[in-house]
Motif scaffolding. Structure first.
Motif, PDB file in Angstrom:
ATOM      1  N   LYS A 132     -25.333 -42.795 -20.923  1.00  8.11           N
ATOM      2  CA  LYS A 132     -25.248 -41.480 -20.283  1.00  8.11           C
ATOM      3  C   LYS A 132     -23.889 -40.828 -20.505  1.00  8.11           C
ATOM      4  CE  LYS A 132     -28.603 -42.344 -16.612  1.00  8.11           C
ATOM      5  NZ  LYS A 132     -28.889 -42.373 -15.179  1.00  8.11           N
ATOM      6  N   ARG A 133     -22.851 -41.645 -20.590  1.00  9.27           N
ATOM      7  CA  ARG A 133     -21.482 -41.145 -20.749  1.00  9.27           C
ATOM      8  C   ARG A 133     -20.788 -41.902 -21.880  1.00  9.27           C
ATOM      9  NH1 ARG A 133     -19.872 -39.255 -15.043  1.00  9.27           N
ATOM     10  NH2 ARG A 133     -21.704 -37.982 -14.587  1.00  9.27           N
ATOM     11  N   PRO A 134     -21.020 -41.471 -23.129  1.00  9.62           N
ATOM     12  CA  PRO A 134     -20.462 -42.205 -24.276  1.00  9.62           C
ATOM     13  C   PRO A 134     -18.940 -42.289 -24.299  1.00  9.62           C
ATOM     14  CG  PRO A 134     -22.150 -40.651 -24.986  1.00  9.62           C
ATOM     15  CD  PRO A 134     -21.857 -40.338 -23.548  1.00  9.62           C
ATOM     16  N   ASP A 135     -18.257 -41.411 -23.554  1.00 10.87           N
ATOM     17  CA  ASP A 135     -16.780 -41.446 -23.555  1.00 10.87           C
ATOM     18  C   ASP A 135     -16.220 -42.476 -22.571  1.00 10.87           C
ATOM     19  OD1 ASP A 135     -17.691 -40.013 -21.354  1.00 10.87           O
ATOM     20  OD2 ASP A 135     -15.998 -38.615 -21.353  1.00 10.87           O
ATOM     21  N   THR A 136     -17.105 -43.237 -21.903  1.00  9.99           N
ATOM     22  CA  THR A 136     -16.669 -44.293 -20.989  1.00  9.99           C
ATOM     23  C   THR A 136     -15.926 -45.367 -21.781  1.00  9.99           C
ATOM     24  OG1 THR A 136     -18.537 -43.925 -19.508  1.00  9.99           O
ATOM     25  CG2 THR A 136     -17.464 -46.053 -19.358  1.00  9.99           C
ATOM     26  N   VAL A 137     -14.811 -45.848 -21.232  1.00 12.91           N
ATOM     27  CA  VAL A 137     -14.015 -46.896 -21.874  1.00 12.91           C
ATOM     28  C   VAL A 137     -14.471 -48.247 -21.321  1.00 12.91           C
ATOM     29  CG1 VAL A 137     -11.685 -47.781 -22.293  1.00 12.91           C
ATOM     30  CG2 VAL A 137     -12.060 -45.309 -22.075  1.00 12.91           C
ATOM     31  N   ARG A 138     -14.849 -49.158 -22.231  1.00 15.49           N
ATOM     32  CA  ARG A 138     -15.389 -50.456 -21.808  1.00 15.49           C
ATOM     33  C   ARG A 138     -14.357 -51.561 -22.031  1.00 15.49           C
ATOM     34  NH1 ARG A 138     -20.089 -50.152 -25.870  1.00 15.49           N
ATOM     35  NH2 ARG A 138     -18.349 -49.169 -26.911  1.00 15.49           N
TER      36      ARG A 138
END
Length: 198
Positions: free
Chosen positions: A112-118
């Motif tokens: 849903k939020r590809p810019d999330t940092v994992r």
């Protein structure tokens, strides 16, 4: 004012995520630790909005239908999820958001939020993970073995994360997490938006 970023932190049971994240929150201002919603009953001493956002099943299902969760799952007859609203409010206020969630939840959030940092947190060795699980004194030897087996499965997905932190000491792990958060805010796009006043 800069907008906050979302950071997903995952890692096997017993790796020390809770201890590391508690120390991170104490060391860094402008962080919001995402509180999950759940349909399970509060345990003694648990407070609504602090430990969980406690909801009834009907309300939770309505939120699912309205796409109000970044991720959710059903576990042992109860729902758990990350409400979008509180994450978005914190980010709009300029705070970085930390989500402590397992791998399947992380996949949902990132879709849903590809810019999330994992960020994946790992133990320094399997022997050390087994020692930590044993010293907690909360699980039987059989359950510890199950947790170790699950940890090896989770470890196979670690390469899909953006960063890999080894929790050899809490101090070192917190130092690396702080460096990651700082580095993410030094990306050219964000810095250029600040300079141009957008």
């Amino acid at each position: 004012m800069r907008k906050g970023r979302t950071f997903v932190v995952s890692g096997p049971s017993g790796v020390g995520k809770s201890t590391v994240l508690k120390a991170l929150l104490e060391s860094r201002k402008n962080l919001y630790f995402s509180v999950s919603a759940t349909t399970r009953d509060p345990r003694p001493g648990e407070l609504d909005g602090i430990h969980y956002h406690f909801m009834d099943v009907e309300s939770f299902r309505k939120w699912i239908a309205m796409d109000q969760f970044l991720e959710y799952a059903e576990y042992v007859g109860n729902f758990y999820g990350t409400p979008k609203k509180f994450v978005d409010d914190a980010m709009e206020a300029g705070k970085d958001v930390i989500l402590d969630i397992e791998i399947q939840g992380a996949i949902q959030v990132c879709s849903k939020r590809p810019d999330t940092v994992r960020i994946f947190i790992a133990p320094p060795s399997w022997a050390e993970l087994e020692r930590r699980l044993t010293e907690r004194g909360t699980d039987s030897p059989e359950k510890i073995q199950k947790r170790l087996l699950r940890a090896k499965v989770e470890f196979q997905t670690a390469h899909t994360y953006d960063y890999f932190v080894i929790n050899d000491t809490v101090e070192n792990a917190v130092g690396e997490l702080n460096a990651i958060i700082t580095a993410e805010h030094c990306k050219p796009q964000e810095r250029m938006e600040i300079i141009s006043g957008r």
